[in-house]
Write a protein that holds these residues in place. Structure first.
Motif, short mmCIF file in Angstrom:
data_model
loop_
_atom_site.label_atom_id
_atom_site.label_comp_id
_atom_site.label_asym_id
_atom_site.label_seq_id
_atom_site.Cartn_x
_atom_site.Cartn_y
_atom_site.Cartn_z
N GLY A 133 54.43 29.90 34.71
CA GLY A 133 54.60 29.69 36.15
C GLY A 133 53.43 30.27 36.93
O GLY A 133 52.76 31.21 36.49
N TYR A 134 53.21 29.71 38.10
CA TYR A 134 52.01 30.06 38.85
C TYR A 134 52.02 31.52 39.30
O TYR A 134 51.01 32.22 39.22
CB TYR A 134 51.88 29.13 40.07
CG TYR A 134 50.60 29.33 40.83
CD1 TYR A 134 49.37 28.94 40.28
CD2 TYR A 134 50.60 29.90 42.09
CE1 TYR A 134 48.18 29.11 40.98
CE2 TYR A 134 49.41 30.07 42.80
CZ TYR A 134 48.22 29.68 42.24
OH TYR A 134 47.06 29.85 42.94
N GLU A 135 53.16 31.97 39.74
CA GLU A 135 53.22 33.33 40.30
C GLU A 135 52.91 34.38 39.23
O GLU A 135 52.09 35.27 39.45
CB GLU A 135 54.59 33.58 40.92
CG GLU A 135 54.61 34.83 41.78
CD GLU A 135 55.85 34.89 42.66
OE1 GLU A 135 56.54 33.86 42.79
OE2 GLU A 135 56.13 35.98 43.18
N ASN A 136 53.53 34.22 38.06
CA ASN A 136 53.22 35.15 36.96
C ASN A 136 51.77 35.03 36.53
O ASN A 136 51.10 36.02 36.26
CB ASN A 136 54.13 34.89 35.76
CG ASN A 136 55.55 35.32 36.04
OD1 ASN A 136 55.78 36.24 36.82
ND2 ASN A 136 56.50 34.65 35.41
N TRP A 137 51.31 33.79 36.44
CA TRP A 137 49.94 33.53 35.98
C TRP A 137 48.92 34.19 36.93
O TRP A 137 47.88 34.67 36.52
CB TRP A 137 49.72 32.02 35.89
CG TRP A 137 48.37 31.59 35.43
CD1 TRP A 137 47.89 31.61 34.16
CD2 TRP A 137 47.34 31.07 36.25
NE1 TRP A 137 46.61 31.12 34.15
CE2 TRP A 137 46.24 30.78 35.42
CE3 TRP A 137 47.22 30.79 37.63
CZ2 TRP A 137 45.04 30.24 35.90
CZ3 TRP A 137 46.04 30.26 38.11
CH2 TRP A 137 44.97 29.98 37.24
N MET A 138 49.28 34.26 38.20
CA MET A 138 48.43 34.90 39.20
C MET A 138 48.63 36.41 39.20
O MET A 138 48.11 37.10 40.08
CB MET A 138 48.76 34.36 40.59
CG MET A 138 48.32 32.93 40.82
SD MET A 138 46.51 32.75 40.93
CE MET A 138 46.21 33.37 42.60
N GLY A 139 49.45 36.92 38.26
CA GLY A 139 49.69 38.36 38.21
C GLY A 139 50.58 38.83 39.34
O GLY A 139 50.50 39.97 39.79
N GLY A 140 51.43 37.91 39.81
CA GLY A 140 52.36 38.28 40.87
C GLY A 140 51.77 38.24 42.26
O GLY A 140 52.48 38.46 43.24
N VAL A 141 50.49 37.92 42.37
CA VAL A 141 49.88 37.84 43.71
C VAL A 141 50.18 36.47 44.29
O VAL A 141 49.78 35.44 43.74
CB VAL A 141 48.35 38.03 43.63
CG1 VAL A 141 47.74 37.97 45.03
CG2 VAL A 141 48.01 39.35 42.96
#
Lengths: 256, 256, 256
Positions: free
Chosen positions: B244-252
């Motif tokens: 998922g995008y949010e996790n992939w972005m490190g939560g940012v």
């Protein structure tokens, strides 16, 4: 790499001096290729007309590619075309039957000239231009990607009437020129316009339906001055490239 | 069927391990194909630049196709291109000289990338997209059929200036992006729009000339909720597909 | 010139009587070609689906080209297509997987049918038409150059929904039909229109977004009379070519 591997040339074709033919190209009956022509890979030259598939006595019309022309790969040229000297095509060009392409004209990649079309000299049809049957295009005309000229006012019909484009005119990307319309000389048609009515010479036109915005002879850009007629500032590949447009015209200026 | 019948490979080309080459494909000088690449039928790879036809001392620039790329049939790739890993093309794609195509980007059937174009990673150019020279396209950009990017404000000229498309932006079918325009990140350009002016980040824009309708972060569809930024609801083929995008972005989170 | 030079035909393909195959054509597994079919040069028939490139156990779905069809040069037909009798394609047509093309329909040069599309009988898709996946097109529909049908309302998504075009409808050049729209029967969509909403039967529609201008049954051209429904004045290639539309319909008139 012009080693002519797997090339098929009809015994009824005539091939001039210093002609290069790329691999996997097919040349049908009654094709005449003059000197110094290059035809690249995967082309079909002299593609037979529809009757070929059903008429056992079919005879292919003459296809003439004059000297010094360059046909890029995957191009299909139907029987009955005449390409004048120094014509160039991009890749995957389709020329249906009986077009006449003037000297030094370039027909860009993916363009589709539907047949019975007359195009003048030193024109530049950029990529992916579609010209309907019976259209007429003057000299030094530039047509940009995804322009479509049509020929049927109340589709479908058999009453086909092409449009006419005057010399020096520029047609920007994604314009549609409707059946029977005459666009004058020295015009600029803005991107995505739909040309439903005739456009007078020297017009900047835009919109759907396209309307004349200004006479281009009065069109001045801050810091750049007059941009049109364009021949006084652009000469790349044009016959006035060496001496400039004014000298080339013998000092006679376009009406400004 | 990758039996490499009638394939011509220059002795100056370098071919990696586990490379499959379809019938009737031509590979010119100085092409470098890395491991696990598939090139299908009727392709031309390393097509020489114009000078080849006139300069006897012509030397082809390097064409680099990195590992794991897939080139579908009838594609033409000019010399000087760099295709990064896992690039895919559709059929009949034309890549003119000196483009750089980022990793995992797909260039769809019939698309024509005119040269000196930079395209980022994980982009999706759908069928029949035309990108003018000197254009710049960011990462994760999706461009739909018959979109044209242009590069000449007052045609014809030699003063070519491409447009710029920001990351994550979606350009719907039949849009025209004019020379020099910058479209921001995370935009959605509605079908058939003509982009004449810069578009700020997160805009839904439409019309001719395209105008900003709403900030997409405020764009809510009844029963569906927020559709943009799209990365939170679409991941197929994207690097965040697993987590998922949010996790992939490190939560940012993208500014919402 | 149908001498079948350099043709590759899978041993798992079935070829009928009196089939002509042009040079450099590739025919993959499980293609069935019925009698009297012509397939021209440089075609790929039964192009494998994506899984072919990665799955060693891949089995190609059946591709069926029924009797009397004509496939012009450089056409690519994916596995899983069904082409009914007397279908014709132009050049460089791309048919992605699992389309069904009805009898006597013509798919013009450069057209790209994206897959899972149903097209009825006696349709005419002119050059360079793009039909998105899951679209449905009725019978006797004419679609002109650079028309695009789309299937994704909020791109990108996996929620793809094609449009629907009713029988006898005419879609002029450069129209865009958006995802999920239903265009009725006997409509005429004017050039460059963007069809965002459903269009009722017998409508002349134009603009962006397209609006209904008039009921075509009330549309009279000075000196020409009623032009629509067009079947009473145009019959070329249609099943009523010999006897006229009214007789062919058994004397039952379309509601006028």
């Amino acid at each position: 790499m012009f080693n002519s591997r797997n090339v098929v040339i009809s015994s009824k074709a005539k091939i001039g001096q210093n002609v290069r033919i790329g691999d996997d190209t097919v040349i049908f009956d009654n094709v005449v290729i003059e000197d110094n022509v290059t035809i690249a890979h995967h082309c079909v030259i002299g593609e037979p007309l529809n009757a070929y598939y059903s008429d056992p006595g079919y005879e292919n019309p003459v296809t003439l590619i004059k000297a010094n022309s360059l046909i890029r790969s995957h191009t299909i040229i139907y029987a009955g075309n005449t390409l004048d000297e120094f014509v160039a095509t991009g890749h995957r060009v389709t020329l249906r039957e009986y077009n006449h392409i003037g000297p030094h004209t370039v027909i860009g990649t993916l363009s589709d000239i539907q047949g019975y079309v007359k195009i003048g000299q030193y024109c530049r049809l950029n990529s992916n231009v579609h010209i309907a049957q019976y259209s007429t295009i003057g000299d030094y005309v530039f047509i940009y990607p995804y322009v479509v000229m049509t020929n049927d006012q109340y589709p479908p019909s058999t009453d086909l009437l092409g449009g006419t484009i005057g010399d020096y005119t520029q047609i920007a990307a994604h314009c549609t020129v409707l059946s029977g319309v005459t666009v004058g000389t020295n015009c600029l048609l803005s991107a995505n316009s739909v040309i439903k009515n005739n456009i007078p010479d020297f017009s900047l036109a835009m919109g759907d339906p396209a309307k004349v915005i200004i006479d281009l002879r009065k069109f001045v850009i801050l810091g750049k001055g007059k941009m049109y007629p364009w021949m006084y500032r652009f000469s790349k590949g044009m016959p006035w490239e060496q001496e400039g447009y004014e000298n080339w015209m013998g000092g006679v200026k376009t009406e400004l």
